[in-house]
Motif scaffolding. Structure first.
Motif, PDB file in Angstrom:
ATOM      1  N   UNK A 185       0.815  -1.226   0.000  1.00  0.00           N
ATOM      2  CA  UNK A 185       0.000   0.000   0.000  1.00  0.00           C
ATOM      3  C   UNK A 185       0.842   1.265   0.000  1.00  0.00           C
ATOM      4  N   UNK A 186       2.094   1.164   0.463  1.00  0.00           N
ATOM      5  CA  UNK A 186       2.953   2.352   0.477  1.00  0.00           C
ATOM      6  C   UNK A 186       3.223   2.846  -0.939  1.00  0.00           C
ATOM      7  N   UNK A 187       3.341   1.923  -1.880  1.00  0.00           N
ATOM      8  CA  UNK A 187       3.616   2.322  -3.262  1.00  0.00           C
ATOM      9  C   UNK A 187       2.445   3.111  -3.841  1.00  0.00           C
ATOM     10  N   UNK A 188       1.248   2.801  -3.384  1.00  0.00           N
ATOM     11  CA  UNK A 188       0.079   3.533  -3.861  1.00  0.00           C
ATOM     12  C   UNK A 188       0.064   4.968  -3.357  1.00  0.00           C
ATOM     13  N   UNK A 189       0.813   5.226  -2.299  1.00  0.00           N
ATOM     14  CA  UNK A 189       0.910   6.584  -1.752  1.00  0.00           C
ATOM     15  C   UNK A 189       2.021   7.389  -2.424  1.00  0.00           C
ATOM     16  N   UNK A 190       2.704   6.766  -3.372  1.00  0.00           N
ATOM     17  CA  UNK A 190       3.769   7.468  -4.074  1.00  0.00           C
ATOM     18  C   UNK A 190       5.162   7.149  -3.575  1.00  0.00           C
ATOM     19  N   UNK A 191       5.279   6.204  -2.631  1.00  0.00           N
ATOM     20  CA  UNK A 191       6.586   5.837  -2.127  1.00  0.00           C
ATOM     21  C   UNK A 191       7.400   5.190  -3.237  1.00  0.00           C
ATOM     22  N   UNK A 192       8.646   5.577  -3.375  1.00  0.00           N
ATOM     23  CA  UNK A 192       9.528   5.011  -4.386  1.00  0.00           C
ATOM     24  C   UNK A 192      10.332   3.861  -3.788  1.00  0.00           C
ATOM     25  N   UNK A 193      10.463   2.794  -4.542  1.00  0.00           N
ATOM     26  CA  UNK A 193      11.267   1.668  -4.065  1.00  0.00           C
ATOM     27  C   UNK A 193      12.722   2.111  -3.865  1.00  0.00           C
ATOM     28  N   UNK A 194      13.313   1.642  -2.778  1.00  0.00           N
ATOM     29  CA  UNK A 194      14.703   1.953  -2.476  1.00  0.00           C
ATOM     30  C   UNK A 194      15.592   0.880  -3.105  1.00  0.00           C
ATOM     31  N   UNK A 195      16.655   1.262  -3.806  1.00  0.00           N
ATOM     32  CA  UNK A 195      17.531   0.269  -4.462  1.00  0.00           C
ATOM     33  C   UNK A 195      18.403  -0.475  -3.456  1.00  0.00           C
ATOM     34  N   UNK A 196      17.763  -1.328  -2.675  1.00  0.00           N
ATOM     35  CA  UNK A 196      18.450  -2.002  -1.575  1.00  0.00           C
ATOM     36  C   UNK A 196      19.631  -2.826  -2.061  1.00  0.00           C
ATOM     37  N   UNK A 197      19.503  -3.450  -3.210  1.00  0.00           N
ATOM     38  CA  UNK A 197      20.581  -4.303  -3.721  1.00  0.00           C
ATOM     39  C   UNK A 197      21.855  -3.521  -4.011  1.00  0.00           C
ATOM     40  N   UNK A 198      21.747  -2.225  -4.151  1.00  0.00           N
ATOM     41  CA  UNK A 198      22.914  -1.407  -4.467  1.00  0.00           C
ATOM     42  C   UNK A 198      23.505  -0.716  -3.237  1.00  0.00           C
ATOM     43  N   UNK A 199      22.873  -0.896  -2.089  1.00  0.00           N
ATOM     44  CA  UNK A 199      23.363  -0.259  -0.863  1.00  0.00           C
ATOM     45  C   UNK A 199      24.539  -1.056  -0.319  1.00  0.00           C
ATOM     46  N   UNK A 200      25.560  -0.355   0.116  1.00  0.00           N
ATOM     47  CA  UNK A 200      26.722  -1.022   0.708  1.00  0.00           C
ATOM     48  C   UNK A 200      28.019  -0.554   0.083  1.00  0.00           C
ATOM     49  N   UNK A 201      29.104  -1.161   0.495  1.00  0.00           N
ATOM     50  CA  UNK A 201      30.409  -0.802  -0.023  1.00  0.00           C
ATOM     51  C   UNK A 201      30.541  -1.216  -1.483  1.00  0.00           C
ATOM     52  N   UNK A 202      31.331  -0.473  -2.221  1.00  0.00           N
ATOM     53  CA  UNK A 202      31.567  -0.805  -3.624  1.00  0.00           C
ATOM     54  C   UNK A 202      33.014  -0.484  -3.988  1.00  0.00           C
ATOM     55  N   UNK A 203      33.482  -1.121  -5.029  1.00  0.00           N
ATOM     56  CA  UNK A 203      34.857  -0.942  -5.477  1.00  0.00           C
ATOM     57  C   UNK A 203      34.948   0.271  -6.391  1.00  0.00           C
ATOM     58  N   UNK A 204      35.928   1.110  -6.108  1.00  0.00           N
ATOM     59  CA  UNK A 204      36.207   2.250  -6.984  1.00  0.00           C
ATOM     60  C   UNK A 204      37.698   2.578  -6.863  1.00  0.00           C
ATOM     61  N   UNK A 205      38.088   3.760  -7.291  1.00  0.00           N
ATOM     62  CA  UNK A 205      39.504   4.124  -7.270  1.00  0.00           C
ATOM     63  C   UNK A 205      40.061   4.204  -5.855  1.00  0.00           C
ATOM     64  N   UNK A 206      39.183   4.385  -4.876  1.00  0.00           N
ATOM     65  CA  UNK A 206      39.644   4.556  -3.500  1.00  0.00           C
ATOM     66  C   UNK A 206      39.501   3.287  -2.667  1.00  0.00           C
ATOM     67  N   UNK A 207      38.628   2.387  -3.088  1.00  0.00           N
ATOM     68  CA  UNK A 207      38.447   1.122  -2.377  1.00  0.00           C
ATOM     69  C   UNK A 207      38.598   0.006  -3.399  1.00  0.00           C
ATOM     70  N   UNK A 208      39.709  -0.669  -3.381  1.00  0.00           N
ATOM     71  CA  UNK A 208      40.022  -1.650  -4.423  1.00  0.00           C
ATOM     72  C   UNK A 208      39.607  -3.064  -4.069  1.00  0.00           C
ATOM     73  N   UNK A 209      39.193  -3.296  -2.833  1.00  0.00           N
ATOM     74  CA  UNK A 209      38.706  -4.615  -2.449  1.00  0.00           C
ATOM     75  C   UNK A 209      37.672  -4.443  -1.346  1.00  0.00           C
ATOM     76  N   UNK A 210      36.848  -5.466  -1.174  1.00  0.00           N
ATOM     77  CA  UNK A 210      35.788  -5.429  -0.176  1.00  0.00           C
ATOM     78  C   UNK A 210      36.053  -6.473   0.902  1.00  0.00           C
ATOM     79  N   UNK A 211      35.739  -6.152   2.150  1.00  0.00           N
ATOM     80  CA  UNK A 211      35.880  -7.174   3.204  1.00  0.00           C
ATOM     81  C   UNK A 211      34.843  -8.259   3.004  1.00  0.00           C
ATOM     82  N   UNK A 212      35.212  -9.493   3.299  1.00  0.00           N
ATOM     83  CA  UNK A 212      34.211 -10.545   3.187  1.00  0.00           C
ATOM     84  C   UNK A 212      33.329 -10.548   4.446  1.00  0.00           C
ATOM     85  N   UNK A 213      32.217 -11.218   4.362  1.00  0.00           N
ATOM     86  CA  UNK A 213      31.248 -11.170   5.450  1.00  0.00           C
ATOM     87  C   UNK A 213      31.772 -11.813   6.718  1.00  0.00           C
TER      88      UNK A 213
END
Length: 217
Positions: A185-213
């Motif tokens: 029902x929240x979506x019917x109120x105009x709530x936008x889905x949050x890109x949960x799968x993309x939240x978290x650490x990511x590799x870039x020029x400053x972070x070249x590796x990620x810690x494992x779980x």
């Protein structure tokens, strides 16, 4: 302190280390003009804390079992009046140092031009809209608001905020999967889905590796 954006983060299981508690997003002492959008707060203490500032936008966040989800005080009206009655000029001095009446600040933040003619100690123009608050406590407005408390709280609750005790349509609330199902029902109120799968650490020029779980790296 305007123009800061806090977006697409997951704040969770923040414990209370001291008597003052813990805050996930702490907009302290008249900080203003921040945008808090698309974040997930789960058991996150005082999730969004506004310390007397104005012009904040708190929108499209999921707040679960936080106490409270939103906190707003008006400290400039009671215990920090010295910043507005001339006894301490830190705020005005720093604005003048930045030539706030001239570009680029006057163009980017035109509201600064009339700030000190508009009851500056009062935390006006905070927009709290289209958020989902589940469990915990929705809103704390502290004593500085006096008679305004009920009216302000009602206004915030009418801006599309969904405040419920149950499940608003999460994929798996029991396992902290706060993705919204298509039938939520929240979506019917105009709530936008949050890109949960993309939240978290990511590799870039400053972070070249990620810690494992397991935490071995």
């Amino acid at each position: 302190m305007r123009g800061n954006v806090i977006r697409y983060n997951y704040f969770h299981h923040l414990q209370k280390p001291m008597h003052v508690g813990v805050m996930s997003v702490y907009l302290d002492d008249f900080a203003s003009g921040a945008t808090i959008f698309g974040n997930i707060f789960y058991k996150a203490g005082r999730a969004v804390f506004m310390g007397g500032g104005r012009d904040h936008l708190i929108e499209n966040n999921i707040l679960v079992e936080s106490s409270p989800s939103i906190f707003l005080d008006a400290r400039g009206l009671v215990r920090n009046t010295e910043f507005f009655d001339g006894r301490i000029t830190t705020l005005t001095d720093r604005m003048k140092d930045m030539n706030y009446t001239q570009p680029p600040y006057s163009e980017k933040y035109p509201e600064l031009l009339t700030l000190y003619n508009d009851d500056p100690a009062r935390p006006k123009y905070n927009r709290i809209r289209r958020n989902i608050s589940v469990g915990g406590r929705w809103l704390d407005l502290y004593r500085e608001f006096e008679r305004e408390n009920a009216a302000v709280a009602e206004k915030f609750e009418q801006l599309g905020n969904k405040i419920i005790a149950g499940d608003p349509g999460f994929a798996d609330m029991a396992n902290a999967d706060f993705r919204l199902r298509d039938g939520s029902p929240a979506l019917k109120l105009g709530f936008e889905k949050i890109p949960i799968d993309k939240i978290g650490l990511y590799i870039d020029a400053y972070r070249t590796s990620l810690p494992d779980k397991a935490g071995t790296n």
